[in-house]
Design a protein around this motif. Structure first.
Motif, short mmCIF file in Angstrom:
data_model
loop_
_atom_site.label_atom_id
_atom_site.label_comp_id
_atom_site.label_asym_id
_atom_site.label_seq_id
_atom_site.Cartn_x
_atom_site.Cartn_y
_atom_site.Cartn_z
N MET A 81 0.80 -1.15 -0.07
CA MET A 81 0.07 -0.01 -0.06
C MET A 81 0.86 1.10 0.01
SD MET A 81 -2.81 -1.00 2.65
CE MET A 81 -3.94 0.48 2.42
N GLU A 82 0.39 2.17 -0.59
CA GLU A 82 1.40 3.42 -0.92
C GLU A 82 1.01 4.48 0.62
OE1 GLU A 82 0.02 5.92 -3.76
OE2 GLU A 82 0.36 4.51 -5.52
N ASP A 83 2.20 4.89 0.84
CA ASP A 83 2.34 5.80 2.01
C ASP A 83 1.11 7.10 1.78
OD1 ASP A 83 4.43 4.65 3.12
OD2 ASP A 83 5.77 5.53 1.91
N THR A 84 0.52 7.25 3.07
CA THR A 84 -0.42 8.40 2.89
C THR A 84 0.07 9.78 2.56
OG1 THR A 84 -1.44 7.31 4.88
CG2 THR A 84 -2.01 9.71 4.62
N TRP A 85 -0.31 10.26 1.40
CA TRP A 85 0.08 11.48 0.98
C TRP A 85 1.57 11.44 0.36
CZ3 TRP A 85 -1.07 15.40 5.76
CH2 TRP A 85 -2.56 15.48 5.89
N GLY A 86 1.96 10.22 0.29
CA GLY A 86 3.22 10.19 -0.47
C GLY A 86 4.47 10.23 0.83
N PRO A 109 6.80 7.61 9.76
CA PRO A 109 7.78 8.00 10.62
C PRO A 109 8.62 9.47 10.11
CG PRO A 109 8.26 5.49 10.21
CD PRO A 109 7.11 6.09 9.22
N THR A 110 8.38 9.43 8.90
CA THR A 110 9.11 10.81 8.40
C THR A 110 8.11 11.96 8.70
OG1 THR A 110 9.97 9.47 6.49
CG2 THR A 110 9.78 11.99 6.41
N PHE A 111 6.85 11.73 8.36
CA PHE A 111 5.85 12.65 8.98
C PHE A 111 5.78 13.07 10.24
CE2 PHE A 111 1.50 14.11 10.02
CZ PHE A 111 1.51 15.04 9.14
N LEU A 112 5.89 11.99 11.14
CA LEU A 112 5.87 12.36 12.62
C LEU A 112 7.04 13.10 13.03
CD1 LEU A 112 4.37 11.74 15.19
CD2 LEU A 112 5.84 9.67 15.40
N ILE A 113 8.16 12.68 12.57
CA ILE A 113 9.47 13.35 13.05
C ILE A 113 9.28 14.97 12.75
CG2 ILE A 113 11.69 13.54 12.70
CD1 ILE A 113 12.00 10.52 12.43
N GLY A 114 8.75 15.01 11.31
CA GLY A 114 8.62 16.62 10.58
C GLY A 114 7.80 17.13 11.38
N TYR A 115 6.42 16.55 11.83
CA TYR A 115 5.41 17.39 12.60
C TYR A 115 5.98 17.89 14.08
CZ TYR A 115 0.61 17.82 13.98
OH TYR A 115 -0.53 18.50 14.47
N ILE A 116 6.54 16.85 14.62
CA ILE A 116 7.17 17.10 15.92
C ILE A 116 7.93 18.24 15.76
CG2 ILE A 116 8.56 16.41 17.85
CD1 ILE A 116 7.26 13.52 17.52
N CYS A 132 4.33 5.15 12.35
CA CYS A 132 3.58 5.85 13.32
C CYS A 132 2.97 6.99 13.10
CB CYS A 132 4.51 5.69 14.81
SG CYS A 132 5.80 6.83 14.56
N GLY A 133 3.13 7.28 11.82
CA GLY A 133 2.47 8.93 11.59
C GLY A 133 1.70 8.71 10.68
N GLY A 134 0.91 7.40 10.30
CA GLY A 134 -0.04 7.19 9.30
C GLY A 134 0.46 6.96 7.99
#
Length: 302
Positions: free
Chosen positions: A1-6, A10-17, A300-302
């Motif tokens: 399955m493709e990553d959410t929003w590409g 983990p990358t999104f979560l780190i960037g979000y934090i 962990c970040g969707g």
């Protein structure tokens, strides 16, 4: 399955934090600069009501004035727990003293003093004078400090959209929940940013409390000796505990709220006569901010 929003979870979560931390740090630095005030401003020449405003805002300024008027023997209580005049105000009182004494002529209750037109006008002038001196935080400054709530709010919305998108995409989003919770909390805190006194004023008030430690309620000061100005200053620096110590029956009948002054205005918390100076009843002072872990696949970040 493709990553959410590409974007991998983990990358999104780190960037979000990281984004949350950046907004929090910049907002904190900005607020520190906004709330600093004039470093050359002084508080040792202020009247009790000015000091009370910086310590606890409008209500404590009113209580300080009441304390001074009561000590001067011109204010009492009547039927229905109303304030009443028991004498004429002394010469040289502040506009706030005059306004409260005038309101007492109409037998108003203490809780409604802030709604009195004269009292409100005197408090507005009091605040404006302190703002000009760089001791009180203006409403415009508060608005500037609250602007960062928009950035935190935007991050909150992004996090919420990511949560729903991750759930819809059957991706683990467990660790994103606390991050979004932190964003919501930060938005709430920044949106409610409130401050009465500048940092300069707070530093000066700490010194005044040391210098006037003899007026602290626990010292059992002789208010009859210190007069109206001393009574008003005691309330201004140490809160209404001073008023209860001075005249507990009056304080209870007047429905005075127990307020411990000292740092009240830093939370958040809104000068004597005309604010630029103080006048006195006795010569120098006034009367008154679903799924698993990070491993494998969606993250962990969707």
């Amino acid at each position: 399955m493709e990553d959410t929003w590409g974007i991998p979870g983990p990358t999104f979560l780190i960037g979000y934090i990281i984004a949350l931390i950046v907004v929090a740090v910049i907002a904190a630095v900005n607020r520190k600069a906004l709330f600093r005030g004039d470093r050359n401003a002084r508080v040792d020449d202020l009247g009790p009501q000015q000091i009370a405003y910086l310590n606890g805002g409008d209500r404590l300024a009113v209580y300080s004035s009441i304390g001074g008027l009561r000590a001067a023997g011109v204010l009492g209580t009547g039927a229905g727990k109303t304030l009443v005049q028991t004498g004429s105000v002394p010469a040289g009182v502040t506009p706030l003293d005059s306004a409260i004494h005038h309101a007492a002529g109409n037998q108003v209750r203490t809780r409604y003093l802030l709604e009195d037109q004269w009292v409100r006008s005197a408090l507005d002038d009091l605040r404006a004078g302190l703002e000009r001196r760089g001791l009180a935080v203006s409403h415009d400054t508060i608005k500037q400090a609250r602007m960062w709530a928009w950035a935190a709010g935007a991050l909150t919305l992004i996090g919420i959209f990511r949560l729903f998108a991750g759930i819809a995409n059957d991706k683990p989003v467990l660790f994103l929940f606390p991050a979004v919770g932190a964003a919501i909390f930060m938005t709430f805190i920044l949106a409610r940013a409130k401050r009465v006194a500048t940092t300069t004023a707070l530093n000066g008030l700490r010194q005044l409390r040391v210098q006037h430690g003899y007026l602290a309620p626990q010292q059992s000061p002789a208010y009859a000796t210190y007069g109206a100005a001393g009574a008003a200053m005691g309330v201004a620096l140490f809160g209404t505990a001073s008023l209860f110590a001075m005249d507990p029956a009056f304080a209870a009948d007047a429905e005075i709220q127990r307020i411990a002054a000292g740092g009240l205005s830093s939370g958040s918390s809104g000068t004597g006569g005309s604010c630029g100076s103080s006048s006195s009843c006795s010569g120098g002072s006034s009367c008154g901010g679903g799924g698993g872990g990070c491993g494998g696949g969606g993250g962990c970040g969707g």
